[in-house]
Design an enzyme around this catalytic site. Sequence first.
Site, PDB file in Angstrom:
ATOM      1  N   HIS A   1      -3.701  -5.292   0.430  1.00 33.82           N
ATOM      2  CA  HIS A   1      -2.944  -5.683   1.642  1.00 33.82           C
ATOM      3  C   HIS A   1      -3.021  -7.332   1.767  1.00 33.82           C
ATOM      4  CE1 HIS A   1      -2.933  -2.056   3.955  1.00 33.82           C
ATOM      5  NE2 HIS A   1      -3.776  -1.513   3.084  1.00 33.82           N
TER       6      HIS A   1
ATOM      7  N   GLU B   1      -1.537  -9.151   3.256  1.00 35.71           N
ATOM      8  CA  GLU B   1      -1.518  -9.932   4.815  1.00 35.71           C
ATOM      9  C   GLU B   1      -2.765 -10.059   5.374  1.00 35.71           C
ATOM     10  OE1 GLU B   1      -0.923  -6.609   3.662  1.00 35.71           O
ATOM     11  OE2 GLU B   1      -1.543  -5.104   5.381  1.00 35.71           O
TER      12      GLU B   1
ATOM     13  N   CYS C   1       0.770  -1.166  -0.055  1.00 36.95           N
ATOM     14  CA  CYS C   1       0.003   0.047  -0.093  1.00 36.95           C
ATOM     15  C   CYS C   1       0.814   1.107   0.037  1.00 36.95           C
ATOM     16  CB  CYS C   1      -1.043   0.013   1.197  1.00 36.95           C
ATOM     17  SG  CYS C   1      -2.571   0.911   0.830  1.00 36.95           S
TER      18      CYS C   1
HETATM   19  N1  GLN Z   1      -1.856   6.776   3.110  1.00 35.84           N
HETATM   20  C1  GLN Z   1      -2.200   5.774   1.580  1.00 35.84           C
HETATM   21  C2  GLN Z   1      -3.541   6.200   0.838  1.00 35.84           C
HETATM   22  O1  GLN Z   1      -4.601   6.463   1.625  1.00 35.84           O
HETATM   23  C3  GLN Z   1      -1.880   4.472   1.877  1.00 35.84           C
HETATM   24  C4  GLN Z   1      -2.687   3.735   2.832  1.00 35.84           C
HETATM   25  C5  GLN Z   1      -2.241   2.432   3.038  1.00 35.84           C
HETATM   26  O2  GLN Z   1      -1.049   2.181   3.313  1.00 35.84           O
HETATM   27  N2  GLN Z   1      -3.113   1.800   3.802  1.00 35.84           N
HETATM   28  O3  GLN Z   1      -3.530   5.760  -0.181  1.00 35.84           O
END
Ligand code: GLN
Length: 534
Positions: A510, A512, A384
Amino acid sequence: MSTTKYVFVTGGVTSSLGKGIISASLAKLLQARGYSVTIQKLDPYINVDPGTLNPYEHGECYVTEDGAETDLDLGHYERFINLPTTQANNVTTGRIYQTVINKERRGDYLGKTVQVIPHITDEIKRNIKLLGKKHNYDVVITEIGGTVGDIESLPYIESVRQLKWELGSQNSLVIHLTLVPYLSASGELKTKPTQHSVKVMLENGIQPDVLVLRTEHPLNTDIRKKVALFCNVNIESVIQSIDVSTIYEVPLLMKEEKLDVTVLKKLNLPVNEEPKLEKWKQFIEKLKSPKKEITVGLVGKYIELPDSYKSIIESLVHAGSVNQCKVNVESIHSEKITEANVAQKLKNVQGVIVAPGFGLRGIEGKITAVSYVRENNIPFLGICLGMQCAVVEFARNVLGLSDADSTEMSRTTTNPVIDLMEEQKGVTEKGGTMRLGAYPCDIKKGTKVFEVYNKEHIQERHRHRYEFNNTYLEEFDKAGMKPAGLNPDTGLVEIMEMPEHRWFIGVQFHPEYKSTVVNPHPLFVNFVKEICKD
Ligand code: GLN
């Protein structure tokens, strides 16, 4: 009529005794005996969900397939029972009150005074029963967050008391988890805190049916007898939960202690043949007999609290077992990484994960870490924000766009390579408004990730507001950072990789959240496998 049986798990003496792991272990054992089961967490705080909580407060925010931002215990539930949970599996006081207040505004209470009892407790009970009714589970295990005696958990304890009475003793039971401390000066295990904790339960009208005692040392028969006598339970209902090196051993320990058998008997359910746990046992055997040892660097800004990255750490445990490799995780604070010290900071690690996150703090350290692993051909997984950092780094240092940035970090950059998603532009509310939950991704054949997944169509879970800015796609592609996975409906870049690099993958989702004991996630498995080649 629904035949669902209800098990409630409460805790006393201290928090953090592992109610979530006990709940998940019991669920695993019942599932392994052929019962359909789910687990639910009731959290006594007033946030409507943990999505708005800083990870320092409560650890990681876990995201379900249906896009609910939930307590990290749901991650344990999924990792243990390998079934997706939903929004209905996590309810907070905030959500309960919100529903009740909305009903009051609609006039649904017909002029009545709206009170904690019965209106809040009714709404809690409705949420508990809803889950059983919806899917007709054999058993619903409901974990009550917090510790008995807390002011904020009172309405939940009262709801359990009422439900236990309404459902009857053959259809519901309460497992109470406590601590038996060891006094090293006198060399004794002490049961008094457990006795007091059960007294608090009794004051609230609940006699626990089963006691699970967390302990550092084995409990002998005398101690068990004493607890049974003072807490009004039979000795088979006094279960020892001794400290173990991995949480994944707890189901096996609970099996030895016959927690599942005791619960089934009390609920008048047949105790059929032995639970089927072959895969689980294989997993533990491999986990405990590693042939290799590696260290992965986890670069993040919430590292002071390991629970902040719970699912990533557990995914590495799963991947370690598959590869029969002990995976050490070295947490590296992104705020402390500079160009001058990055080599030193990463000197002990053979692979790097750059963690998810929000906001400016620590961002340059993450970008510097990506730079180092890219240039030094060190395996890299960006998750992410980690992927977004990889994109920014590539834009700055390979494409020569020196002010490239994410607009989350700089609104004035002339090269917004990561930008706010179109649908996010009018959003002002923070709670539950990100791009959340499972979305499809099409993987391009011939890419590294295709090799990893061995599939063209995948679904992964998301939690973000920003995305790769597709106006830069061609430039990136030509220079060697390639889109390997796209959302088929919107074209949103889900995966970036560098074919020239040994193992360099950034994912907008994600992975994970989907790694479980019996279904370890291919990205983590392959990442560890690659590092093991060294
Ligand atoms: N801050 C980033 C976004 O909102 C990444 C979010 C995250 O790592 N879950 O896109």
